[in-house]
Design a protein around this motif. Structure first.
Motif, PDB file in Angstrom:
ATOM      1  N   LYS A 150       0.833  -1.207   0.000  1.00 20.17           N
ATOM      2  CA  LYS A 150       0.000   0.000   0.000  1.00 20.17           C
ATOM      3  C   LYS A 150       0.867   1.255   0.000  1.00 20.17           C
ATOM      4  O   LYS A 150       0.607   2.205  -0.753  1.00 20.17           O
ATOM      5  CB  LYS A 150      -0.912   0.015   1.233  1.00 20.17           C
ATOM      6  CG  LYS A 150      -2.086  -0.927   1.168  1.00 20.17           C
ATOM      7  CD  LYS A 150      -2.919  -0.799   2.438  1.00 20.17           C
ATOM      8  CE  LYS A 150      -4.105  -1.742   2.425  1.00 20.17           C
ATOM      9  NZ  LYS A 150      -4.911  -1.627   3.673  1.00 20.17           N
ATOM     10  N   LYS A 151       1.890   1.254   0.834  1.00 17.46           N
ATOM     11  CA  LYS A 151       2.772   2.411   0.936  1.00 17.46           C
ATOM     12  C   LYS A 151       3.456   2.682  -0.409  1.00 17.46           C
ATOM     13  O   LYS A 151       3.554   3.833  -0.853  1.00 17.46           O
ATOM     14  CB  LYS A 151       3.812   2.160   2.021  1.00 17.46           C
ATOM     15  CG  LYS A 151       4.782   3.311   2.274  1.00 17.46           C
ATOM     16  CD  LYS A 151       5.675   2.982   3.460  1.00 17.46           C
ATOM     17  CE  LYS A 151       6.683   4.085   3.717  1.00 17.46           C
ATOM     18  NZ  LYS A 151       7.656   4.234   2.620  1.00 17.46           N
ATOM     19  N   ASP A 152       3.899   1.631  -1.081  1.00 16.37           N
ATOM     20  CA  ASP A 152       4.551   1.790  -2.385  1.00 16.37           C
ATOM     21  C   ASP A 152       3.591   2.357  -3.427  1.00 16.37           C
ATOM     22  O   ASP A 152       3.965   3.213  -4.242  1.00 16.37           O
ATOM     23  CB  ASP A 152       5.078   0.432  -2.885  1.00 16.37           C
ATOM     24  CG  ASP A 152       6.308  -0.046  -2.117  1.00 16.37           C
ATOM     25  OD1 ASP A 152       6.798   0.722  -1.259  1.00 16.37           O
ATOM     26  OD2 ASP A 152       6.771  -1.170  -2.377  1.00 16.37           O
ATOM     27  N   ILE A 153       2.345   1.911  -3.389  1.00 14.39           N
ATOM     28  CA  ILE A 153       1.352   2.382  -4.365  1.00 14.39           C
ATOM     29  C   ILE A 153       1.026   3.856  -4.129  1.00 14.39           C
ATOM     30  O   ILE A 153       0.956   4.657  -5.069  1.00 14.39           O
ATOM     31  CB  ILE A 153       0.082   1.511  -4.284  1.00 14.39           C
ATOM     32  CG1 ILE A 153       0.394   0.105  -4.817  1.00 14.39           C
ATOM     33  CG2 ILE A 153      -1.058   2.136  -5.095  1.00 14.39           C
ATOM     34  CD1 ILE A 153      -0.696  -0.897  -4.558  1.00 14.39           C
ATOM     35  N   ASP A 164      -9.704   4.853   1.604  1.00 17.06           N
ATOM     36  CA  ASP A 164     -10.952   4.820   0.834  1.00 17.06           C
ATOM     37  C   ASP A 164     -11.296   3.407   0.354  1.00 17.06           C
ATOM     38  O   ASP A 164     -12.346   3.218  -0.291  1.00 17.06           O
ATOM     39  CB  ASP A 164     -10.843   5.727  -0.399  1.00 17.06           C
ATOM     40  CG  ASP A 164     -10.757   7.198  -0.016  1.00 17.06           C
ATOM     41  OD1 ASP A 164     -11.155   7.537   1.121  1.00 17.06           O
ATOM     42  OD2 ASP A 164     -10.290   7.998  -0.852  1.00 17.06           O
ATOM     43  N   TYR A 165     -10.442   2.426   0.658  1.00 23.27           N
ATOM     44  CA  TYR A 165     -10.626   1.096   0.053  1.00 23.27           C
ATOM     45  C   TYR A 165     -10.755   0.013   1.115  1.00 23.27           C
ATOM     46  O   TYR A 165     -10.086   0.033   2.150  1.00 23.27           O
ATOM     47  CB  TYR A 165      -9.449   0.776  -0.873  1.00 23.27           C
ATOM     48  CG  TYR A 165      -9.297   1.792  -1.977  1.00 23.27           C
ATOM     49  CD1 TYR A 165     -10.037   1.693  -3.147  1.00 23.27           C
ATOM     50  CD2 TYR A 165      -8.432   2.879  -1.829  1.00 23.27           C
ATOM     51  CE1 TYR A 165      -9.911   2.638  -4.156  1.00 23.27           C
ATOM     52  CE2 TYR A 165      -8.302   3.834  -2.829  1.00 23.27           C
ATOM     53  CZ  TYR A 165      -9.042   3.706  -3.984  1.00 23.27           C
ATOM     54  OH  TYR A 165      -8.931   4.663  -4.975  1.00 23.27           O
ATOM     55  N   ASN A 167     -10.196  -3.222   0.302  1.00 25.94           N
ATOM     56  CA  ASN A 167      -9.176  -4.249   0.056  1.00 25.94           C
ATOM     57  C   ASN A 167      -8.100  -3.724  -0.885  1.00 25.94           C
ATOM     58  O   ASN A 167      -8.272  -2.697  -1.555  1.00 25.94           O
ATOM     59  CB  ASN A 167      -9.795  -5.543  -0.494  1.00 25.94           C
ATOM     60  CG  ASN A 167     -10.582  -5.310  -1.768  1.00 25.94           C
ATOM     61  OD1 ASN A 167     -10.148  -4.603  -2.659  1.00 25.94           O
ATOM     62  ND2 ASN A 167     -11.753  -5.936  -1.857  1.00 25.94           N
ATOM     63  N   LEU A 168      -7.012  -4.455  -0.940  1.00 24.22           N
ATOM     64  CA  LEU A 168      -5.837  -4.062  -1.709  1.00 24.22           C
ATOM     65  C   LEU A 168      -6.093  -4.103  -3.211  1.00 24.22           C
ATOM     66  O   LEU A 168      -5.630  -3.234  -3.962  1.00 24.22           O
ATOM     67  CB  LEU A 168      -4.671  -4.988  -1.345  1.00 24.22           C
ATOM     68  CG  LEU A 168      -3.295  -4.657  -1.880  1.00 24.22           C
ATOM     69  CD1 LEU A 168      -2.849  -3.263  -1.471  1.00 24.22           C
ATOM     70  CD2 LEU A 168      -2.282  -5.694  -1.372  1.00 24.22           C
ATOM     71  N   SER A 169      -6.832  -5.099  -3.673  1.00 29.45           N
ATOM     72  CA  SER A 169      -7.062  -5.239  -5.108  1.00 29.45           C
ATOM     73  C   SER A 169      -7.844  -4.066  -5.690  1.00 29.45           C
ATOM     74  O   SER A 169      -7.542  -3.589  -6.791  1.00 29.45           O
ATOM     75  CB  SER A 169      -7.788  -6.558  -5.408  1.00 29.45           C
ATOM     76  OG  SER A 169      -9.009  -6.625  -4.695  1.00 29.45           O
ATOM     77  N   THR A 170      -8.835  -3.569  -4.964  1.00 32.20           N
ATOM     78  CA  THR A 170      -9.601  -2.416  -5.443  1.00 32.20           C
ATOM     79  C   THR A 170      -8.723  -1.176  -5.514  1.00 32.20           C
ATOM     80  O   THR A 170      -8.809  -0.373  -6.448  1.00 32.20           O
ATOM     81  CB  THR A 170     -10.799  -2.145  -4.518  1.00 32.20           C
ATOM     82  OG1 THR A 170     -11.568  -3.336  -4.382  1.00 32.20           O
ATOM     83  CG2 THR A 170     -11.681  -1.033  -5.089  1.00 32.20           C
ATOM     84  N   MET A 171      -7.844  -1.044  -4.554  1.00 29.35           N
ATOM     85  CA  MET A 171      -6.905   0.079  -4.520  1.00 29.35           C
ATOM     86  C   MET A 171      -5.989   0.037  -5.752  1.00 29.35           C
ATOM     87  O   MET A 171      -5.768   1.063  -6.419  1.00 29.35           O
ATOM     88  CB  MET A 171      -6.091  -0.001  -3.232  1.00 29.35           C
ATOM     89  CG  MET A 171      -5.081   1.112  -3.037  1.00 29.35           C
ATOM     90  SD  MET A 171      -4.271   0.906  -1.431  1.00 29.35           S
ATOM     91  CE  MET A 171      -2.939   2.063  -1.592  1.00 29.35           C
ATOM     92  N   ILE A 172      -5.451  -1.132  -6.082  1.00 28.15           N
ATOM     93  CA  ILE A 172      -4.567  -1.248  -7.248  1.00 28.15           C
ATOM     94  C   ILE A 172      -5.349  -1.024  -8.535  1.00 28.15           C
ATOM     95  O   ILE A 172      -4.854  -0.400  -9.483  1.00 28.15           O
ATOM     96  CB  ILE A 172      -3.882  -2.638  -7.263  1.00 28.15           C
ATOM     97  CG1 ILE A 172      -3.022  -2.823  -6.004  1.00 28.15           C
ATOM     98  CG2 ILE A 172      -3.007  -2.806  -8.507  1.00 28.15           C
ATOM     99  CD1 ILE A 172      -2.408  -4.210  -5.865  1.00 28.15           C
ATOM    100  N   ARG A 173      -6.583  -1.496  -8.571  1.00 27.02           N
ATOM    101  CA  ARG A 173      -7.405  -1.332  -9.777  1.00 27.02           C
ATOM    102  C   ARG A 173      -7.615   0.150 -10.102  1.00 27.02           C
ATOM    103  O   ARG A 173      -7.647   0.544 -11.268  1.00 27.02           O
ATOM    104  CB  ARG A 173      -8.747  -2.037  -9.572  1.00 27.02           C
ATOM    105  CG  ARG A 173      -9.547  -2.261 -10.859  1.00 27.02           C
ATOM    106  CD  ARG A 173     -10.877  -2.914 -10.554  1.00 27.02           C
ATOM    107  NE  ARG A 173     -10.694  -4.107  -9.731  1.00 27.02           N
ATOM    108  CZ  ARG A 173     -11.576  -4.523  -8.827  1.00 27.02           C
ATOM    109  NH1 ARG A 173     -12.668  -3.819  -8.589  1.00 27.02           N
ATOM    110  NH2 ARG A 173     -11.339  -5.615  -8.131  1.00 27.02           N
ATOM    111  N   ASP A 174      -7.707   0.974  -9.068  1.00 27.00           N
ATOM    112  CA  ASP A 174      -7.961   2.398  -9.289  1.00 27.00           C
ATOM    113  C   ASP A 174      -6.730   3.167  -9.766  1.00 27.00           C
ATOM    114  O   ASP A 174      -6.825   4.370 -10.041  1.00 27.00           O
ATOM    115  CB  ASP A 174      -8.501   3.037  -8.003  1.00 27.00           C
ATOM    116  CG  ASP A 174     -10.017   2.892  -7.895  1.00 27.00           C
ATOM    117  OD1 ASP A 174     -10.612   2.231  -8.767  1.00 27.00           O
ATOM    118  OD2 ASP A 174     -10.595   3.424  -6.932  1.00 27.00           O
TER     119      ASP A 174
END
Length: 554
Positions: A150-153, A164-165, A167-174
């Motif tokens: 998360k920190k890297d993203i 705002d998320y 889970n992690l996958s939704t965060m990466i998708r955005d």
């Protein structure tokens, strides 16, 4: 390609490093996303004297990008080059570095699509062997991975607010970007028996992160153990698995092929035959011979062959696996230690999270996956001398009963032979034959050879032992080639229901000594005739110096 073939001088290479550092800019502080670490690791590998070019695997993976085949899991034993390939892929795909100067000199540069994918992707590179120093629970472990990613993203995509998320996958998708995932040692917690109660949770973490996610351009995952399955399937059933038993696509890229080892020997000081004797024995599902690369490189660096794999800490497992079912597998192991292959069909593979193996086939499957045994075309064997020494150590354990006595007596057998102590030789052969081990009861034509092989087991420490070796006008039963300059070479000929005199006569008439005289020149060469009489149940033996010619022999 061997690094010596690149013909790069030290100054030219130093300039390349300077250029790479400049192109990298300020060191990336990210841990998993678009880091410089894979390139830095690959540069170290590339600069090795015994570097071997495995870059053509990249072309196969390029064909899988953004297709249904984009999930790839390759599993191999320790020290078979898995991490090296992972570093190479990170160096090739990552858009955070410029690695063209390296890859332009490698085989991949000639492949279609080479430039299309070079340094074009966001790469998430995770080695799962890192354990949290804050705590030792699964929650600490998985939190470290999640929070670091998360920190890297957030660092790369400042508009992303992790709060705002769900889970992690939704965060990466955005991020609206494509990513290549490179996971090394994916099975670390399984292989080290960590967090047993939470191992399925870890599989679910990987599934949620990867499966059916539009941001995954490619996921390359590697480890020792194949993916765990439970119920009728697997949480990670989207992966194409390429295991030691079944890989017909990527086999040649893990381990050194015979051609590559021959090339390395041309640039080094080692004799190929010696390396072959020590480290050959693995065969891919497609029939390609491969060698453990770490052992080959260490032997070349040290100009000495020995068991280097033991230093990885894995070899104690040999004894552990043999003890799981000693009675059922003992006879097979004795046969393999004596140089035979076992005819057996193994279909199921030992997998991550599986209980300790119990049946014969489960034990063998586990030992194949870990690289302790070699399996090809329905035949199981101990691959080479490096592993044979470890089996010998394991069998010397007192828990193996009479087998451990045979191993100990084998040390006396060699000394008795070179001293001409026939009484001791006959006594040891008698003891081996009369053991409780059925394979040593002379039930078939190979049994006498099996007894002799076991009797001379420890001779492998100081001799290269060849069976059915071409020499003179025929083939020797056993040829003992000393590895030390002061040891005595000797030839063993076996006869059943015959005389040892006829065995010696055959050695002389067929001129088996011819090859030895060329190899060892003025050294003494012994002829050993060993016979077994099936009526009297007794052994007999004669030893002669082949450089002394009895009457009637030239």
């Amino acid at each position: 390609m061997i690094n010596g073939d690149l013909q790069w001088g030290g100054r030219k290479y130093a300039l390349l490093i300077d250029k790479l550092i400049i192109n990298m800019g300020v060191r990336n502080v990210a841990i998993y996303l678009n880091t410089n670490k894979p390139l830095e690791n690959y540069i170290e590998l590339f600069d090795e004297k015994y570097f071997v070019d495995k870059s053509e695997i990249i072309a196969l993976l390029n064909d899988r990008i953004s297709t249904k085949g984009k999930y790839v899991c390759i599993t191999r034993p320790r020290r078979f080059g898995k991490s090296s390939v992972a570093h190479m892929l990170g160096a090739y795909y990552s858009k955070s570095v410029e690695s063209k100067d390296i890859f332009d000199s490698l085989k991949i540069s000639k492949a279609c699509g080479y430039n299309d994918n070079l340094n074009k992707y966001n790469v998430i590179n995770i080695s799962f062997n890192d354990i949290s120093e804050i705590g030792n629970s699964y929650e600490d472990y998985i939190k470290m991975i999640r929070e670091t990613l998360k920190k890297d993203i957030v660092e790369k995509y400042p508009h992303i607010n992790p709060n705002d998320y769900f889970n992690l996958s939704t965060m990466i998708r955005d991020t609206c970007d494509k990513f290549i995932f490179i996971f090394d040692e994916w099975d670390y917690i399984f292989n080290n028996n960590l967090f047993v109660e939470n191992q399925n949770d870890f599989l679910e973490f990987l599934r949620n992160l990867l499966k059916d996610q539009p941001y995954v351009a490619l996921c390359y995952m590697t480890g020792v153990l194949p993916i765990k399955k439970y119920s009728s399937g697997s949480a990670l059933n989207m992966f194409d698995e390429f295991t030691f038993l079944r890989d017909r696509i990527f086999g040649q890229y893990f381990g050194f092929t015979e051609e590559e080892v021959l090339k390395l020997c041309e640039n080094g000081e080692m004799d190929f035959k010696e390396l072959e004797n020590w480290y050959n024995g693995y065969t891919t599902a497609k029939g390609i011979k491969v060698y453990n690369p770490r052992s080959v490189v260490k032997a070349l660096e040290n100009e000495n062959c020995e068991s280097y794999w033991t230093n990885t800490g894995a070899m104690d497992e040999v004894a552990v696996y043999l003890k799981y079912n000693t009675l059922e597998i003992r006879d097979d192991v004795i046969e393999m230690v004596s140089g035979q292959e076992i005819d057996i069909i193994i279909k199921e593979e030992f997998r991550a999270g599986q209980d300790a193996p119990k049946t014969k086939k489960e034990i063998y499957s586990a030992m194949i996956i870990l690289g302790f045994l070699s399996y090809y075309d329905g035949y199981l064997k101990i691959p080479n001398k490096e592993l044979l020494l470890e089996f010998e150590k394991a069998l010397a354990d007192e828990s193996f009963g009479y087998v451990s006595e045979i191993v100990e007596n084998s040390r006396k057998m060699l000394k008795a032979t070179v001293k001409g102590d026939i009484e001791t030789i006959i006594e040891i052969l008698h003891d081996v034959h009369n053991s409780e081990i059925p394979i040593l009861k002379y039930n078939d034509e190979n049994s006498l050879s099996c007894v002799v092989n076991m009797a001379y087991l420890s001779a492998r420490d100081t001799y290269r032992i060849e069976r059915e070796e071409k020499s003179g006008k025929g083939y020797t039963d056993f040829s003992f080639h000393p590895l030390r300059k002061n040891d005595i070479p000797f030839i063993v000929e076996l006869k059943k229901d015959d005389t040892p005199e006829n065995a010696i006569k055959q050695i002389r008439e067929k001129e088996y000594v011819q090859k030895f005289r060329k190899e060892y020149k003025d050294r003494k060469v012994l002829a050993v005739g060993i016979c077994y009489n099936s009526e009297t149940k007794e052994h007999s033996c004669i030893i002669e110096d082949l450089n002394i010619h009895p009457k009637g022999y030239a």
